[in-house]
Design a protein around this motif. Structure first.
Motif, mmCIF file in Angstrom:
data_model
loop_
_atom_site.group_PDB
_atom_site.id
_atom_site.type_symbol
_atom_site.label_atom_id
_atom_site.label_comp_id
_atom_site.label_asym_id
_atom_site.label_seq_id
_atom_site.Cartn_x
_atom_site.Cartn_y
_atom_site.Cartn_z
ATOM 1 N N THR A 96 0.829 -1.213 0.000
ATOM 2 C CA THR A 96 0.000 0.000 0.000
ATOM 3 C C THR A 96 0.864 1.264 0.000
ATOM 4 O O THR A 96 0.480 2.275 0.572
ATOM 5 N N ASN A 97 2.000 1.221 -0.639
ATOM 6 C CA ASN A 97 2.909 2.367 -0.607
ATOM 7 C C ASN A 97 3.467 2.633 -1.997
ATOM 8 O O ASN A 97 3.290 1.837 -2.924
ATOM 9 N N MET A 98 4.184 3.733 -2.141
ATOM 10 C CA MET A 98 4.661 4.149 -3.447
ATOM 11 C C MET A 98 5.805 3.281 -3.973
ATOM 12 O O MET A 98 6.079 3.260 -5.172
ATOM 13 N N ALA A 99 6.484 2.545 -3.104
ATOM 14 C CA ALA A 99 7.581 1.686 -3.559
ATOM 15 C C ALA A 99 7.096 0.312 -3.987
ATOM 16 O O ALA A 99 7.819 -0.421 -4.658
ATOM 17 N N SER A 100 5.884 -0.042 -3.603
ATOM 18 C CA SER A 100 5.421 -1.419 -3.778
ATOM 19 C C SER A 100 4.880 -1.672 -5.178
ATOM 20 O O SER A 100 4.575 -0.752 -5.939
ATOM 21 N N SER A 101 4.738 -2.946 -5.469
ATOM 22 C CA SER A 101 3.980 -3.356 -6.647
ATOM 23 C C SER A 101 2.540 -2.866 -6.499
ATOM 24 O O SER A 101 1.986 -2.842 -5.397
ATOM 25 N N LYS A 102 1.940 -2.508 -7.610
ATOM 26 C CA LYS A 102 0.530 -2.101 -7.605
ATOM 27 C C LYS A 102 -0.353 -3.226 -8.158
ATOM 28 O O LYS A 102 -1.489 -2.997 -8.545
ATOM 29 N N SER A 125 10.980 -3.377 2.699
ATOM 30 C CA SER A 125 12.389 -3.360 3.048
ATOM 31 C C SER A 125 12.511 -3.913 4.456
ATOM 32 O O SER A 125 11.649 -3.638 5.297
ATOM 33 N N PRO A 126 13.557 -4.685 4.759
ATOM 34 C CA PRO A 126 13.675 -5.247 6.106
ATOM 35 C C PRO A 126 13.712 -4.145 7.161
ATOM 36 O O PRO A 126 14.266 -3.058 6.928
ATOM 37 N N PRO A 127 13.127 -4.380 8.334
ATOM 38 C CA PRO A 127 13.202 -3.383 9.407
ATOM 39 C C PRO A 127 14.654 -3.034 9.701
ATOM 40 O O PRO A 127 15.542 -3.886 9.659
ATOM 41 N N ARG A 128 14.907 -1.753 9.958
ATOM 42 C CA ARG A 128 16.255 -1.293 10.209
ATOM 43 C C ARG A 128 16.266 -0.381 11.427
ATOM 44 O O ARG A 128 15.220 -0.035 11.967
ATOM 45 N N ASP A 129 17.441 0.003 11.851
ATOM 46 C CA ASP A 129 17.561 0.827 13.050
ATOM 47 C C ASP A 129 17.292 2.296 12.777
ATOM 48 O O ASP A 129 16.840 3.019 13.664
ATOM 49 N N ARG A 130 17.590 2.748 11.567
ATOM 50 C CA ARG A 130 17.446 4.167 11.253
ATOM 51 C C ARG A 130 16.734 4.355 9.923
ATOM 52 O O ARG A 130 17.006 3.662 8.946
ATOM 53 N N PRO A 151 2.727 5.248 4.353
ATOM 54 C CA PRO A 151 1.738 4.547 5.175
ATOM 55 C C PRO A 151 2.371 3.931 6.417
ATOM 56 O O PRO A 151 3.538 3.522 6.410
ATOM 57 N N GLU A 152 1.584 3.835 7.479
ATOM 58 C CA GLU A 152 2.110 3.327 8.734
ATOM 59 C C GLU A 152 2.687 1.925 8.603
ATOM 60 O O GLU A 152 3.663 1.576 9.274
ATOM 61 N N ALA A 153 2.137 1.117 7.725
ATOM 62 C CA ALA A 153 2.608 -0.260 7.588
ATOM 63 C C ALA A 153 4.060 -0.349 7.167
ATOM 64 O O ALA A 153 4.736 -1.341 7.464
ATOM 65 N N VAL A 154 4.557 0.670 6.477
ATOM 66 C CA VAL A 154 5.951 0.629 6.000
ATOM 67 C C VAL A 154 6.784 1.755 6.596
ATOM 68 O O VAL A 154 7.951 1.917 6.249
ATOM 69 N N ALA A 155 6.186 2.558 7.475
ATOM 70 C CA ALA A 155 6.934 3.614 8.151
ATOM 71 C C ALA A 155 7.680 3.036 9.344
ATOM 72 O O ALA A 155 7.437 1.900 9.778
#
Length: 791
Positions: A146-152, A602-607, A618-622
């Motif tokens: 649901t984000n701009m980087a994802s497949s549509k 993208s894998p969760p990261r520290d920064r 979107p919150e799901a990928v923020a």
């Protein structure tokens, strides 16, 4: 659908014969009807006037009076699964939607991705010469897409719709919706009432989502009809109503003053009397207790969730009754207002001569919702954060309920009443979750007018019915994918044969730990409280047996009288659970379900590094700051008049923001709208390049909240601190993401300077870094300074 070239090709075009047939656009047969699906949200079987309810829906009544009402229509008990089932003609688990798209679990029946082997009706009709449009709630795409980087690929435009305008997730704020147009996040076209005071003055020319969606629906149809009036369309119209938050224009809510004063138990009695009189339910139908699962416990002694209990009306104080009544008025106002806006679409079809040959199917996606808890809620997000609302908070917002200052949801008592005569509500496979209103209208194709139909039907039956009406054989291949068989049963036979026997052989149900099976008028139901019960031990559940052809309210358990039939139905359930990917079962708590690790872009990261002049994340990928220490550092270059939002994530119903006002750095963490924790820097900001930010240091945690210390920093110097708390669950079920340099939706705080979108001005924002590694703030500041210097 590819056709071979049948022309003649020679060396010279003069000697060749063209054949345009393989290259022409597909064309529908002459006179092919338009198809319009209208999907209400969270609307109980007994809520609306065409089904005996107190809520007036003149547009739906108009279509019912000129069409058919179905008194035994059923869904899956919750949003995404019903929509996926309806669009494909298969069971919800077959198409990967065991639960809402945000809560799937990574199994064939629960992954949030509709297989391309189960084409949507939009994909099928698009290949047959239809224009295909969607307006409103989609909710058939996994969060990581649901984000701009994802497949549509799983957006509406990837599943057969040529045009789309609406919101991707399960709910949105009707005053500040999270809008998408085709494949692009967009801002709403104009402003809503800015606060409760302006809302009280009347909607006028201010924004509301229902109005906006109706405008776009009419425009989409008109855009094509003025070019090719003979070309039919398929439109999937899904307003946010009547899902929480319940946001009506105040004047529409006020029309219901006095209607609900008797309380939900008395209203329930009246609805049942109306339904019997109208022939919607058998005259023998009885009402069960208001808490039908009272006393039911798991094998290890757990009771049902307190969220699902109903408080007896007589146990309420007068102020409590007052807020409960207002909750119902607000809900009814939203429903009637949205019906009015849908009426503009119907009027347009009538005026343009399209209505008589438009096959309209109008349903609700599940029963009335109990997600407001026993007291109702001024903020539906309490439920998703595992927080039980307190009545004192509701009472304080009585006069603002439904305004842009609330994210409200009525109580379980109203869910019970609006589901009359059914047991329980949304999320449960009891009839209160799965029995819903359906109206079918097609004057050119249905002779009967204003009649009832009692055949047992399900949302998976709608697409097979439409295909039969259009004379379409289900395609073997769509977009190169070999198709799985349809699982629904056409009910076209019932249009002109009102007394015809139900042709549907059986229906499988499973939802959040609850499960059932229907066959030949009988229904077996597992005695298991649904999520968030956290009961488990599914194999040890007892089952009940109801003859729902006569006992619509499931009050007479006949298991002891028909043990062989019950065993047979339980065996059938297990067989179909295997056939339709119905396992494993899920009944964990809301926070456990919604925070289960799922795929991310993208894998969760520290920064995380964010930039201005970009679209909302979107919150799901923020970055995930839930229940953990975090730091936020913004590299900025300020002038003396710097002002506005630097960073915002979420809304005033749960979110946080860093901003500048009156020359001072400010931070606001709004805990579920209950505690607007505001921190103001103790000195004015400097001009020129600097790094500003906030740090939260965790010190304690309970299931409902995480406590700790907030501290503001300006160029490495602490500029203020306070004790506070943050959420463990999401800011929002969906939408209301992260923004840099603006707050594009509902504001985190009304303290922002200026007007929507409260954009930053007076300098530049280079970037914002958010750290969740636990490193000290000054390390992050040094990195930000270094990155700014490199630029």
């Amino acid at each position: 659908m590819t056709k071979p070239f049948k022309g003649i090709i020679n060396l010279d075009v003069r000697d060749s014969v063209p054949d345009w047939t393989p290259y022409e656009q597909p064309k529908a047969p002459p006179g092919a009807p338009n198809v319009l699906f209208i999907v209400w949200d969270d609307t109980g079987f007994g809520a609306l006037s065409p089904f005996g309810g107190p809520i007036q829906t003149p547009t739906m009544q108009r279509l019912a009076d000129d069409g058919l009402r179905y008194s035994q229509f059923h869904t899956t008990a919750i949003c995404s699964p019903t929509r996926a089932s309806m669009l494909t003609g298969r069971n919800h688990t077959t198409v990967g939607m065991a639960c809402i798209a945000e809560a799937t679990t990574g199994f064939p029946g629960s992954n949030g991705h509709i297989p391309f082997e189960t084409a949507t009706i939009a994909e099928v009709l698009g290949e047959r010469g239809y224009n295909t449009y969607m307006c409103g709630k989609w909710h058939c795409v996994p969060e990581d897409e649901t984000n701009m980087a994802s497949s549509k690929r799983n957006w509406p435009t990837g599943r057969g719709f040529e045009r789309y305008y609406g919101f991707l997730g399960g709910e949105t704020n009707s005053w500040y919706p999270d809008l998408v147009q085709d494949q692009q996040f967009v801002d709403q076209p104009y402003d809503p009432p800015k606060d409760a005071a302006e809302w009280a003055e009347g909607l006028g020319d201010k924004y509301h989502l229902s109005k906006d969606l109706a405008d776009h629906a009419i425009s989409m149809i008109a855009d094509a009809k003025q070019v090719a009036p003979e070309r039919p369309f398929f439109m999937y119209f899904c307003p946010g109503a009547n899902h929480a938050p319940h946001h009506p224009p105040k004047e529409w809510a006020d029309q219901y003053k006095g209607v609900f004063d008797e309380g939900y138990e008395a209203i329930r009695d009246k609805i049942l009397a109306n339904q019997k009189k109208m022939g919607i339910v058998p005259t023998s139908t009885e009402l069960g207790p208001i808490n039908p699962l009272a006393g039911l416990k798991s094998v290890d002694g757990k009771e049902q969730s307190p969220f699902d209990l109903v408080r007896p009306w007589d146990s309420l104080s007068e102020p409590e009754k007052q807020i409960m009544v207002r909750m119902a008025e607000v809900y009814a106002g939203l429903c009637s207002y949205t019906d009015h806006e849908i009426g503009r679409v119907i009027d347009y079809l009538d005026k343009t001569g399209e209505l008589d040959n438009t096959l309209i199917v109008w349903i609700s996606d599940n029963g009335a919702s109990g997600e407001g808890g026993p007291d109702g809620s001024i903020n539906e997000n309490f439920f998703f954060n595992g927080v039980l609302p307190e009545m004192k908070d509701n009472l304080a917002m009585l006069d603002k309920l439904g305004s842009p200052e609330t994210y409200n949801h009525y109580s379980t008592g109203w869910a019970m009443a609006f589901n009359t005569p059914c047991k329980m509500f949304k999320r449960h496979t009891w009839e209160g979750g799965v029995a819903d209103p359906m109206v079918v209208h097609w004057p050119k194709g249905i002779k009967a007018k204003g009649e009832l139909r009692d055949q047992y039907t399900h949302c998976s039956d709608i697409v097979p019915t439409v295909y039969e009406c259009l004379g379409i054989e289900p395609p073997e291949v769509v977009k190169g994918y070999t198709q799985w068989p349809l699982e629904g049963t056409s009910f076209r036979y019932s249009f002109d044969e009102g007394a015809a026997e139900t042709q549907k052989p059986s229906q499988f149900y499973v939802m959040l730990g609850t499960r059932a099976i229907w066959r030949d008028g009988w229904k077996a139901e597992a005695l298991h409280a649904g999520a968030p019960s956290d009961w488990s031990h599914f194999a040890e559940d007892q089952w009940a047996l109801y003859h729902v052809q006569e006992d619509r309210s499931e009050v007479h358990d006949l298991a002891s009288e028909h043990p062989e039939l019950l065993r047979e139905l339980i065996a059938l359930w297990y067989s179909q659970a295997g056939q339709f990917f119905g396992l494993p079962l899920e009944d964990r708590t809301a926070i456990e379900v919604l925070t289960t690790p799922r795929p991310q872009m993208s894998p969760p990261r520290d920064r995380y590094v964010y930039y201005p002049n970009t679209l909302e994340v979107p919150e799901a990928v923020a970055v995930n700051v839930r229940g953990r220490s975090f730091t936020i550092a913004a590299s900025v270059d300020l002038t003396s008049d710097a002002s506005g939002v630097i960073f915002a994530h979420g809304a005033q119903f749960g979110g946080h923001a860093l901003y500048i006002k009156d020359g001072r750095l400010k931070y606001n963490y709004n805990y579920l709208g209950l505690a607007a924790q505001e921190l103001v820097a103790d000195a004015a900001l400097p001009t020129g390049p600097c790094v500003v930010g906030v740090e939260f240091t965790k010190s304690g945690q309970t299931p409902a909240e995480t406590t700790g210390t907030f501290a503001l920093f300006v160029d490495g110097t602490q500029a203020g601190s306070m004790q506070g708390k943050i959420q463990n669950g999401k800011f929002n079920l969906c939408g209301e993401g992260l923004n840099i340099g603006r707050d594009g939706g509902a504001p985190v705080t009304l303290d922002y300077p200026g007007s929507r979108p409260w954009a930053f001005s007076g300098g530049t924002i280079e970037q914002v870094i958010i750290d969740v590694s636990g490193d000290p703030y000054l390390d992050l500041e040094k990195e930000a300074i270094a990155m700014m210097k490199r630029d």
